[in-house]
Motif scaffolding. Structure first.
Motif, mmCIF file in Angstrom:
data_model
loop_
_atom_site.group_PDB
_atom_site.id
_atom_site.type_symbol
_atom_site.label_atom_id
_atom_site.label_comp_id
_atom_site.label_asym_id
_atom_site.label_seq_id
_atom_site.Cartn_x
_atom_site.Cartn_y
_atom_site.Cartn_z
ATOM 1 N N VAL A 329 11.585 -7.209 1.442
ATOM 2 C CA VAL A 329 12.346 -7.624 0.263
ATOM 3 C C VAL A 329 11.842 -8.994 -0.160
ATOM 4 O O VAL A 329 11.684 -9.891 0.659
ATOM 5 C CB VAL A 329 13.866 -7.629 0.547
ATOM 6 C CG1 VAL A 329 14.215 -8.445 1.772
ATOM 7 C CG2 VAL A 329 14.637 -8.116 -0.671
ATOM 8 N N LYS A 330 11.546 -9.147 -1.438
ATOM 9 C CA LYS A 330 11.048 -10.403 -1.998
ATOM 10 C C LYS A 330 11.765 -10.691 -3.314
ATOM 11 O O LYS A 330 11.944 -9.791 -4.143
ATOM 12 C CB LYS A 330 9.533 -10.326 -2.265
ATOM 13 C CG LYS A 330 8.656 -10.173 -1.020
ATOM 14 C CD LYS A 330 8.535 -11.479 -0.274
ATOM 15 C CE LYS A 330 7.585 -11.391 0.913
ATOM 16 N NZ LYS A 330 6.171 -11.295 0.507
ATOM 17 N N LEU A 368 3.239 -2.101 1.299
ATOM 18 C CA LEU A 368 3.543 -2.831 2.532
ATOM 19 C C LEU A 368 4.090 -4.224 2.268
ATOM 20 O O LEU A 368 4.792 -4.784 3.114
ATOM 21 C CB LEU A 368 2.293 -2.951 3.409
ATOM 22 C CG LEU A 368 1.755 -1.663 4.018
ATOM 23 C CD1 LEU A 368 0.486 -1.951 4.815
ATOM 24 C CD2 LEU A 368 2.800 -1.005 4.900
ATOM 25 N N ASP A 369 3.746 -4.818 1.126
ATOM 26 C CA ASP A 369 4.223 -6.161 0.817
ATOM 27 C C ASP A 369 4.016 -6.433 -0.668
ATOM 28 O O ASP A 369 3.273 -5.707 -1.354
ATOM 29 C CB ASP A 369 3.473 -7.201 1.655
ATOM 30 C CG ASP A 369 4.219 -8.526 1.732
ATOM 31 O OD1 ASP A 369 5.427 -8.552 1.417
ATOM 32 O OD2 ASP A 369 3.602 -9.535 2.101
ATOM 33 N N PHE A 370 4.667 -7.517 -1.143
ATOM 34 C CA PHE A 370 4.593 -7.884 -2.548
ATOM 35 C C PHE A 370 4.436 -9.394 -2.699
ATOM 36 O O PHE A 370 4.873 -10.169 -1.850
ATOM 37 C CB PHE A 370 5.867 -7.456 -3.292
ATOM 38 C CG PHE A 370 6.166 -5.989 -3.212
ATOM 39 C CD1 PHE A 370 5.488 -5.077 -4.008
ATOM 40 C CD2 PHE A 370 7.141 -5.525 -2.333
ATOM 41 C CE1 PHE A 370 5.768 -3.725 -3.933
ATOM 42 C CE2 PHE A 370 7.426 -4.175 -2.248
ATOM 43 C CZ PHE A 370 6.739 -3.271 -3.047
ATOM 44 N N ILE A 379 3.361 -8.161 -10.529
ATOM 45 C CA ILE A 379 3.694 -7.948 -9.116
ATOM 46 C C ILE A 379 2.431 -7.480 -8.418
ATOM 47 O O ILE A 379 1.780 -6.524 -8.862
ATOM 48 C CB ILE A 379 4.795 -6.893 -8.955
ATOM 49 C CG1 ILE A 379 6.038 -7.290 -9.747
ATOM 50 C CG2 ILE A 379 5.146 -6.697 -7.482
ATOM 51 C CD1 ILE A 379 7.096 -6.189 -9.793
ATOM 52 N N TYR A 380 2.056 -8.162 -7.346
ATOM 53 C CA TYR A 380 0.907 -7.739 -6.541
ATOM 54 C C TYR A 380 1.434 -6.912 -5.373
ATOM 55 O O TYR A 380 2.277 -7.368 -4.605
ATOM 56 C CB TYR A 380 0.128 -8.951 -6.032
ATOM 57 C CG TYR A 380 -0.402 -9.823 -7.144
ATOM 58 C CD1 TYR A 380 -1.573 -9.487 -7.814
ATOM 59 C CD2 TYR A 380 0.277 -10.972 -7.532
ATOM 60 C CE1 TYR A 380 -2.049 -10.281 -8.851
ATOM 61 C CE2 TYR A 380 -0.186 -11.772 -8.557
ATOM 62 C CZ TYR A 380 -1.355 -11.417 -9.216
ATOM 63 O OH TYR A 380 -1.819 -12.198 -10.242
ATOM 64 N N GLY A 381 0.944 -5.681 -5.280
ATOM 65 C CA GLY A 381 1.410 -4.778 -4.241
ATOM 66 C C GLY A 381 0.316 -4.419 -3.268
ATOM 67 O O GLY A 381 -0.788 -4.027 -3.661
ATOM 68 N N VAL A 382 0.604 -4.565 -1.964
ATOM 69 C CA VAL A 382 -0.332 -4.159 -0.912
ATOM 70 C C VAL A 382 -0.179 -2.664 -0.701
ATOM 71 O O VAL A 382 0.907 -2.182 -0.361
ATOM 72 C CB VAL A 382 -0.032 -4.907 0.401
ATOM 73 C CG1 VAL A 382 -0.882 -4.358 1.531
ATOM 74 C CG2 VAL A 382 -0.257 -6.393 0.226
ATOM 75 N N ILE A 412 0.807 -10.484 2.013
ATOM 76 C CA ILE A 412 0.154 -11.117 0.877
ATOM 77 C C ILE A 412 1.033 -12.246 0.342
ATOM 78 O O ILE A 412 2.258 -12.150 0.342
ATOM 79 C CB ILE A 412 -0.119 -10.070 -0.233
ATOM 80 C CG1 ILE A 412 -0.896 -10.676 -1.393
ATOM 81 C CG2 ILE A 412 1.157 -9.437 -0.704
ATOM 82 C CD1 ILE A 412 -1.299 -9.653 -2.438
ATOM 83 N N PHE A 413 0.362 -13.322 -0.075
ATOM 84 C CA PHE A 413 1.024 -14.468 -0.702
ATOM 85 C C PHE A 413 0.139 -14.943 -1.855
ATOM 86 O O PHE A 413 -1.058 -14.678 -1.872
ATOM 87 C CB PHE A 413 1.212 -15.616 0.293
ATOM 88 C CG PHE A 413 1.982 -15.238 1.525
ATOM 89 C CD1 PHE A 413 3.365 -15.334 1.552
ATOM 90 C CD2 PHE A 413 1.322 -14.781 2.661
ATOM 91 C CE1 PHE A 413 4.078 -14.982 2.680
ATOM 92 C CE2 PHE A 413 2.031 -14.425 3.800
ATOM 93 C CZ PHE A 413 3.411 -14.531 3.813
ATOM 94 N N ARG A 414 0.752 -15.675 -2.786
ATOM 95 C CA ARG A 414 -0.038 -16.284 -3.850
ATOM 96 C C ARG A 414 0.003 -17.787 -3.692
ATOM 97 O O ARG A 414 1.072 -18.387 -3.538
ATOM 98 C CB ARG A 414 0.474 -15.893 -5.229
ATOM 99 C CG ARG A 414 -0.346 -16.546 -6.338
ATOM 100 C CD ARG A 414 -0.327 -15.803 -7.629
ATOM 101 N NE ARG A 414 -1.052 -16.561 -8.657
ATOM 102 C CZ ARG A 414 -1.417 -16.074 -9.825
ATOM 103 N NH1 ARG A 414 -1.154 -14.817 -10.126
ATOM 104 N NH2 ARG A 414 -2.052 -16.826 -10.701
ATOM 105 N N ASP A 415 -1.176 -18.407 -3.708
ATOM 106 C CA ASP A 415 -1.318 -19.862 -3.645
ATOM 107 C C ASP A 415 -2.185 -20.285 -4.818
ATOM 108 O O ASP A 415 -3.415 -20.140 -4.785
ATOM 109 C CB ASP A 415 -1.957 -20.279 -2.310
ATOM 110 C CG ASP A 415 -2.093 -21.796 -2.183
ATOM 111 O OD1 ASP A 415 -1.664 -22.516 -3.108
ATOM 112 O OD2 ASP A 415 -2.638 -22.262 -1.160
#
Length: 441
Positions: A329-330, A368-370, A379-382, A412-415
């Motif tokens: 959950v994000k 698996l992650d966002f 939205i970036y989806g793994v 995954i993360f965004r930097d």
């Protein structure tokens, strides 16, 4: 009569034997008696090896081989390489200067004689600078320091991994299960890591050193999650000591005094998620929580004032009609929505279900992650079981871009303008993980 017969037979036997004087019998050493060892370590990748001399006359050669698991073309493979052969039995040392980047490097010596080749001694060396090894099922990011916090919730192991230098710099073992941890600011900058455990405690750790600053007893038998906001710690526990119709096991503590300042909650042992709006003019604090131990999985919204006192609480009306997953959950960057479950189910903060991102034929196990861009419009989806990350426009749900990864992405993360992807090989006995960076707009 019998004694005479035995004596005569003995004389006959001795007379029939030829006596050879000064015969030299060579006793050959066995190959298994030759040991190989790491003789000296000069630095992380330079060592010397030494083995026992084989002294028999049938010596032919020594052969030294190296075995290591290495990353090649995006795959971990077992590499076997002959380093050198030695024609003299007096050659019993080797200097290793070209060691591959592998956690464990194994050396095997073979002995060849005039008649056969034997496996002799073996030795292994563990490289201390190979630090991208470890198990984890939760991860946090500190973009100010380029740190990833990799948490194994089953064992309580936490690794700080610097994704700029690709090295682990700290490791802590709390020696027991932990809940969903959180980073927080105390004193004006991000400097603390809050870790709940399975015995009712909350660890307050220094986010740079992992040293324990405080240890707060929350109560109950388990603390499942924590978030920090505005100097307050919001903790989901199993403490049912406050008797009301609801569990009231969501407890609020003032970080400075560690005193309990508020209490609410519908269910115990939930996953808390902060809904933070960076441009909001209100000082109110908004959270949602998802149950971890009841079916159907349930959802609740909370609002607190800046002092940590509960102002509002609202339960969802679906009670299992749509996907919810506390492990995935994000919150969107503006705090107005959140996404959950492998199907990518999106809800707004009023707990209204909006849509799922996954097509119907891949409803289960799609993501698996966002992560998000700054506005939350992407939205970036793994993707599960694929070496891909997709960029999804929201609210249309259209995939606008696809990014390939060398290994299978897991978190995954965004930097800034980069995606920081934690990836893993498909098969790895040593639990390798890697960080892949993808440039995005």
């Amino acid at each position: 009569m019998k004694q005479t017969l035995v004596l005569l037979l003995g004389i006959i036997f001795l007379a029939s034997c030829e006596i050879i004087e000064n015969e030299i019998v060579e006793i050959k050493p066995k190959a298994r008696d030759i040991t190989l060892k790491v003789d000296q370590v000069y630095n992380d990748s330079t060592i010397s090896l030494r083995w026992d001399k084989y002294g028999a006359s049938d010596f032919k050669k020594y052969s030294l081989f190296r075995y290591a698991t290495v990353l090649q073309n995006g795959q971990l493979i077992q590499q076997r390489k002959e380093l050198k052969s030695f024609d003299s039995p007096d050659s019993v040392t080797y200097m290793e200067r070209d060691m591959p980047r592998s956690l464990r490097v194994v050396y095997q010596l073979y002995l060849s004689t005039d008649t056969a080749t034997y496996a002799a001694g073996g030795a292994s060396y563990t490289r201390p600078d190979i630090t991208n090894v470890g198990l984890f099922n939760d991860a946090l990011i500190n973009t100010d320091k380029d740190y990833l916090y990799l948490c194994d919730m089953g064992t309580g192991t936490i690794i700080i991994f610097n994704y700029a230098t690709n090295k682990a710099i700290r490791k802590l073992d709390l020696k027991g299960p932990i809940g969903y941890s959180a980073l927080g600011s105390y004193g004006g900058y991000l400097n603390e890591l809050y870790v709940p455990d399975a015995n009712g405690w909350l660890y307050i750790l220094d986010a740079l050193t992992l040293e324990t600053k405080e240890k707060l007893y929350i109560g109950g038998y388990q603390v499942t999650s924590v978030v920090e906001e505005a100097g307050k710690l919001f903790v989901s526990s199993s403490d049912l000591s406050f008797e009301r119709m609801d569990d009231n096991s969501l407890k609020v503590y003032d970080r400075a005094t560690l005193k309990l300042v508020g209490r609410t909650g519908t269910w115990s042992n939930t996953r808390l998620v902060l809904l933070k709006n960076p441009v909001s003019q209100t000082a109110d604090i908004e959270l949602i929580d998802i149950t971890t131990n009841i079916l159907p999985t349930d959802l609740t919204y909370y609002r607190f004032n800046s002092s940590g006192n509960p102002l509002a609480k609202r339960e969802d009306s679906y009670h299992g009609d749509h996907p919810l997953d506390p492990a995935l959950v994000k919150a969107f960057p503006d705090g107005q929505r959140f996404i959950t479950a492998s199907s990518g189910a999106v809800y707004n903060k009023n707990l209204q279900y909006e849509k799922v991102l996954a097509p119907s034929y891949t409803y289960n196990g799609r993501y698996l992650d966002f992560a998000f861009n700054g506005s939350g419009s992407l939205i970036y989806g793994v993707l599960n079981n694929e070496n891909k990350i997709v960029a999804i426009d929201y609210p249309s749900g259209t995939i606008t871009n696809t990014y390939a990864t060398s290994l299978k992405p897991y978190r995954i993360f965004r930097d800034g303008n980069q995606l920081i992807c934690l990836t893993k090989p498909e098969f790895s006995a040593d639990s390798y993980f890697f960080v892949e960076k993808i440039n995005v707009l």
